[in-house]
Design an enzyme around this catalytic site. Structure first.
Site, PDB file in Angstrom:
ATOM      1  N   ASP A   1       0.832  -1.198   0.000  1.00 29.19           N
ATOM      2  CA  ASP A   1       0.000   0.000   0.000  1.00 29.19           C
ATOM      3  C   ASP A   1       0.864   1.245   0.000  1.00 29.19           C
ATOM      4  O   ASP A   1       0.516   2.264  -0.568  1.00 29.19           O
ATOM      5  CB  ASP A   1      -0.898   0.004   1.237  1.00 29.19           C
ATOM      6  CG  ASP A   1      -1.832  -1.171   1.216  1.00 29.19           C
ATOM      7  OD1 ASP A   1      -2.144  -1.643   0.104  1.00 29.19           O
ATOM      8  OD2 ASP A   1      -2.232  -1.624   2.295  1.00 29.19           O
TER       9      ASP A   1
ATOM     10  N   LYS B   1     -28.791 -13.642  -8.995  1.00 35.07           N
ATOM     11  CA  LYS B   1     -29.606 -12.433  -9.155  1.00 35.07           C
ATOM     12  C   LYS B   1     -29.242 -11.507  -7.993  1.00 35.07           C
ATOM     13  O   LYS B   1     -29.625 -11.736  -6.848  1.00 35.07           O
ATOM     14  CB  LYS B   1     -31.098 -12.768  -9.142  1.00 35.07           C
ATOM     15  CG  LYS B   1     -31.954 -11.547  -9.434  1.00 35.07           C
ATOM     16  CD  LYS B   1     -33.362 -11.947  -9.811  1.00 35.07           C
ATOM     17  CE  LYS B   1     -34.229 -10.801 -10.266  1.00 35.07           C
ATOM     18  NZ  LYS B   1     -34.040  -9.510  -9.639  1.00 35.07           N
TER      19      LYS B   1
ATOM     20  N   GLU C   1     -24.960  -4.362 -11.559  1.00 37.14           N
ATOM     21  CA  GLU C   1     -25.679  -4.022 -10.336  1.00 37.14           C
ATOM     22  C   GLU C   1     -24.743  -3.305  -9.359  1.00 37.14           C
ATOM     23  O   GLU C   1     -23.608  -3.725  -9.177  1.00 37.14           O
ATOM     24  CB  GLU C   1     -26.173  -5.343  -9.734  1.00 37.14           C
ATOM     25  CG  GLU C   1     -27.380  -5.235  -8.877  1.00 37.14           C
ATOM     26  CD  GLU C   1     -28.705  -5.274  -9.642  1.00 37.14           C
ATOM     27  OE1 GLU C   1     -28.724  -5.208 -10.890  1.00 37.14           O
ATOM     28  OE2 GLU C   1     -29.735  -5.345  -8.957  1.00 37.14           O
TER      29      GLU C   1
ATOM     30  N   ASP D   1       0.693   4.172  -2.598  1.00 40.32           N
ATOM     31  CA  ASP D   1       0.464   5.524  -2.118  1.00 40.32           C
ATOM     32  C   ASP D   1       1.458   6.508  -2.733  1.00 40.32           C
ATOM     33  O   ASP D   1       1.118   7.630  -3.103  1.00 40.32           O
ATOM     34  CB  ASP D   1       0.616   5.476  -0.590  1.00 40.32           C
ATOM     35  CG  ASP D   1       0.143   6.753   0.036  1.00 40.32           C
ATOM     36  OD1 ASP D   1      -0.774   7.352  -0.515  1.00 40.32           O
ATOM     37  OD2 ASP D   1       0.711   7.125   1.076  1.00 40.32           O
TER      38      ASP D   1
HETATM   39  S1  IVH Z   1     -29.812  -9.583 -16.644  1.00 42.53           S
HETATM   40  C1  IVH Z   1     -33.476  -8.306 -19.420  1.00 42.53           C
HETATM   41  N1  IVH Z   1     -28.526 -10.521 -14.633  1.00 42.53           N
HETATM   42  O1  IVH Z   1     -32.763  -7.973 -12.136  1.00 42.53           O
HETATM   43  C2  IVH Z   1     -32.856  -7.885 -18.198  1.00 42.53           C
HETATM   44  N2  IVH Z   1     -30.226  -8.918 -14.212  1.00 42.53           N
HETATM   45  O2  IVH Z   1     -35.717  -7.775 -13.496  1.00 42.53           O
HETATM   46  C3  IVH Z   1     -31.538  -8.548 -18.133  1.00 42.53           C
HETATM   47  N3  IVH Z   1     -30.469  -8.340 -11.849  1.00 42.53           N
HETATM   48  O3  IVH Z   1     -33.232  -4.779 -13.311  1.00 42.53           O
HETATM   49  C4  IVH Z   1     -31.001  -8.382 -16.808  1.00 42.53           C
HETATM   50  N4  IVH Z   1     -28.876  -9.656 -11.114  1.00 42.53           N
HETATM   51  O4  IVH Z   1     -31.192  -5.089 -11.921  1.00 42.53           O
HETATM   52  C5  IVH Z   1     -29.499  -9.692 -15.033  1.00 42.53           C
HETATM   53  N5  IVH Z   1     -27.258 -11.441 -12.936  1.00 42.53           N
HETATM   54  C6  IVH Z   1     -28.220 -10.607 -13.345  1.00 42.53           C
HETATM   55  C7  IVH Z   1     -28.945  -9.811 -12.438  1.00 42.53           C
HETATM   56  C8  IVH Z   1     -29.956  -8.982 -12.907  1.00 42.53           C
HETATM   57  C9  IVH Z   1     -29.804  -8.774 -10.784  1.00 42.53           C
HETATM   58  C10 IVH Z   1     -31.561  -7.365 -11.788  1.00 42.53           C
HETATM   59  C11 IVH Z   1     -31.399  -6.217 -12.729  1.00 42.53           C
HETATM   60  C12 IVH Z   1     -32.716  -6.068 -13.446  1.00 42.53           C
HETATM   61  C13 IVH Z   1     -33.582  -7.044 -12.749  1.00 42.53           C
HETATM   62  C14 IVH Z   1     -34.405  -7.748 -13.800  1.00 42.53           C
END
Ligand code: IVH
Length: 676
Positions: A39, A126, A184, A43
């Site tokens: 670090d 997800k 995300e 730095d």
């Molecule tokens: S793909 C067509 N992958 O879930 C949308 N979405 O309802 C394609 N989300 O608003 C999204 N993890 O914020 C995708 N591994 C992931 C995800 C993800 C969370 C959220 C995303 C989106 C919602 C979909």
């Protein structure tokens, strides 16, 4: 005249090289988790960069690592249309739905059930955060947009730049003309709990969960706020692209990783053409869920091939090529039997839901804080309501939502009482305060909580005097101030129910033993508003004696590290209060004495201040004791007064702030070397 020495590299070349080098180490540290330099060395590089920029106003800073620390606040969010809409996913809650999804996909692509052609699926977590789009033009991050309504997002570039795991420049010599990255924004569970713990200490409103904290942060106008919050980003897809071709989801993930974009580790994703494997993956992730570092609410299954994705297209606003399989909620239904208002030691009136006991994630829940009236209004929680409860950050019970269909007919909106439930005094709500407070300094409830704090382990440390007995002391009028504790005697205690000779002796000797304390413990025990344990230590270090502290002036107080006008005003108000002046004198008269704290003022670290961040090879407490024992002083936030930030693994935003202020950073090993 031609120079004899080799042509010197231009400042521009050196600047580009230095930026690249720092980016390389940022990537190793924040994305790959495998730093290659100390670090301290990092730095130094950063300090060189800042110096170069300060000395040369004509350098192009737009992609410089120095741009992360948060520029000027903005007035309002710009609305910016997405080049490609940000869709949402169809949700399902059962594994049968995954089987249906597989059948739908095959049917749409006109594949027979027993066809030879295989459809490959890519399954991943997800993430339960907020979707964000990053726009890179010719390799440079030029914009960050929220999802908004899916068609038009909000420009949050100022905050996005402060997120360390987001590269400001892609790691490639041949950047695509355009790359829109979707992913995300999250706050990890441990960071969220830490944030809330600090806010609680400071009496600031708490966030209900990590997702809200992340959402509240990304939508701040002032990027300084985001730069001090531990936001993380994980990429999972693309928007519009030019000059880069992806063949599949797996290809996206791999290319993202090589461009320096943070993606889920391969061990968390799976690629298979057997839907049975996906079902297994679902079960496996559900099991791992409580131990993950961040919140997830299910898995997302995508057709791997992007050509096939295109063939499949959309229905309404959801793609046919992907689905989300959510986990059975770690939320459970229960009934709110009552809402009670609790009075805290600062007089804060906090409404708490009393619920029919329910097991959530293996733990029985009966109480959940409702925070304040605004929160109650937002959720419209009422007595008698059936509600969903969950544990935020897997720990703190919270009411998520009301099941309106089950609401009793005669229910009324709940209004937090405007008088203290314990003493009846009219509550006061300051404009900047989220809660109302009981202003009565003699309120029994405030007293009970203050005394519990006074005797607590990190304050006076009176052992074996628990909450129940303190409540009895107050109710039986044996104790009305801290100093009354030291006047308790055997006779009065023996009159209390269920107190035998032995336990009374224990109580009295433990109270007696607490008289030998340290100045910092004593100051902390007083429960002065905004004076937490760390601040109390700094005060004790600064003044050395209680007398010096009691005589202080506002000017002197502001010389203490970390004390600003707000804290200083609270302390002065406290010290000027006649009631407290008398009380402190009584405590001293009762025989409270101050020992020198274990830490030495002469050790090799004397004269330097430290703050620890991230995970060290030893426990946090142990590291802090080590610093103090060698004469170092501990601070609780990064400021220009800090001598060293001791950085462990996964350190978070303090590092950014330290960099921007030019504060030195060292590792645990380097710290130990300082002692030698
Ligand atoms: S793909 C067509 N992958 O879930 C949308 N979405 O309802 C394609 N989300 O608003 C999204 N993890 O914020 C995708 N591994 C992931 C995800 C993800 C969370 C959220 C995303 C989106 C919602 C979909």
């Amino acid at each position: 005249m031609p120079s004899k020495s080799a042509p010197k590299k231009s400042i521009y070349e050196r600047y580009e090289q230095l930026k690249n080098l720092i980016r390389h180490h940022d990537d190793l540290y924040h994305v790959k988790d495998k730093p290659k330099i100390s670090d301290y060395e990092y730095d130094q590089l950063f300090a060189d960069l800042l110096k170069m920029e300060a000395d040369n106003s004509n350098l192009d800073r737009s992609d410089s690592p120095s741009q992360r620390v948060g520029g000027a606040p903005i007035d309002q969010f710009q609305k910016v249309p997405h080049r490609m809409p940000m869709l949402s996913l169809s949700n399902s809650y059962s594994t049968e739905d995954l089987v249906d999804f597989d059948e739908r996909v095959k049917k749409f692509l006109r594949l027979e059930k027993d066809s030879e052609e295989k459809i490959e699926y890519f399954a991943e977590l997800k993430l339960d955060g907020l979707s964000l789009e990053l726009i890179y033009e010719n390799g440079l991050l030029i914009r960050g947009l929220t999802r908004g309504d899916g068609l038009i997002g909000e420009d949050v570039t100022h905050n996005v730049r402060t997120i360390k795991s987001i590269p400001l420049k892609l790691k490639t010599d041949t950047p695509p003309a355009l790359l829109e990255v979707r992913g995300e924004v999250l706050i990890f569970k441990k960071d969220f709990l830490e944030m809330n713990r600090k806010n609680e200490d400071l009496g600031i409103a708490l966030f209900a969960n990590a997702r809200n904290a992340a959402a509240g942060t990304i939508r701040q106008l002032d990027p300084k706020v985001a730069s001090t919050r531990p936001l993380k980003f994980i990429a999972y897809g693309t928007g519009e692209t030019q000059g880069i071709i992806f063949s599949s989801q797996q290809d996206i993930t791999r290319k993202f990783a090589s461009l320096g974009l943070p993606v889920l580790p391969e061990s968390f994703v799976t690629c298979t053409s057997r839907i049975e494997d996906i079902l297994e993956y679902y079960a496996e992730i559900e099991k791992k869920r409580p131990r993950l570092e961040f919140d997830i609410d299910g898995i997302v299954v995508k057709v791997n091939s992007l050509t096939k994705q295109e063939d499949l297209g959309l229905v309404a606003r959801s793609p046919r090529w992907a689905t989300a399989a959510k986990f059975k909620p770690e939320q459970m239904e229960t009934v709110i039997e009552d809402i009670q208002v609790q009075v805290g030691r600062t007089g804060a009136l906090t409404p708490v839901a009393i619920m029919a006991p329910v097991k959530v994630g293996g733990v029985t829940i009966t109480h959940a804080t409702l925070h304040n009236q605004d929160e109650i209004n937002r959720k419209d929680v009422r007595i008698g309501d059936t509600v969903f409860v969950q544990r935020a950050g897997d720990v703190i019970p919270e009411v998520v939502s009301v099941v309106l269909a089950k609401r009793p007919k005669n229910s009324k909106p709940y209004v937090v009482t405007d008088s203290c439930p314990a003493c009846g005094t009219t509550a006061v709500k300051e404009p900047e305060d989220a809660v109302s407070r009981c202003p009565n300094p003699y309120c029994d409830a405030v007293l009970k909580e203050s005394i519990k704090h006074f005797v607590s382990r990190r304050a006076m440390g009176v052992e074996k005097v628990g909450d129940k007995i303190i409540e009895t002391f107050v109710e039986k009028k044996l104790v009305a101030t801290f100093s009354d504790l030291y006047k308790l005697n055997k006779k009065s205690l023996l009159e209390l129910e269920r107190q035998g000779e032995k336990s009374v002796e224990n109580i009295l000797s433990n109270i007696e033993a607490s008289k030998k304390t340290t100045l910092s413990r004593f100051i902390y025990a007083l429960g002065i508003r905004f004076v937490g344990e760390q601040t109390a230590k700094l005060i004790a270090d600064h003044y050395g004696t209680i007398e010096a502290f009691l005589k202080t002036t506002p000017e002197e107080l502001e010389k203490v590290p970390e004390i600003g006008p707000k804290v200083s005003a609270a302390i002065i108000q406290y010290l000027q209060d006649k009631r407290w002046q008398t009380e402190i004198q009584k405590l001293l008269d009762a025989g409270i004495t101050f020992e020198k704290p274990k830490r030495s003022a002469e050790g090799p670290l004397a004269g330097f201040s430290f703050l620890v961040t991230g995970t060290l090879p030893v426990k946090r407490d142990e590291a802090q004791n080590f610093i103090e024992e060698h004469g170092g002083k501990l601070l609780s936030s990064v400021s220009s007064k800090l001598s060293y930030l001791v950085v462990g693994d996964d350190p978070g935003s303090k590092v950014d702030k330290a960099q921007s202020l030019g504060v030195k950073m060292i590792s645990w090993d380097e710290l130990k070397k300082l002692i030698k």
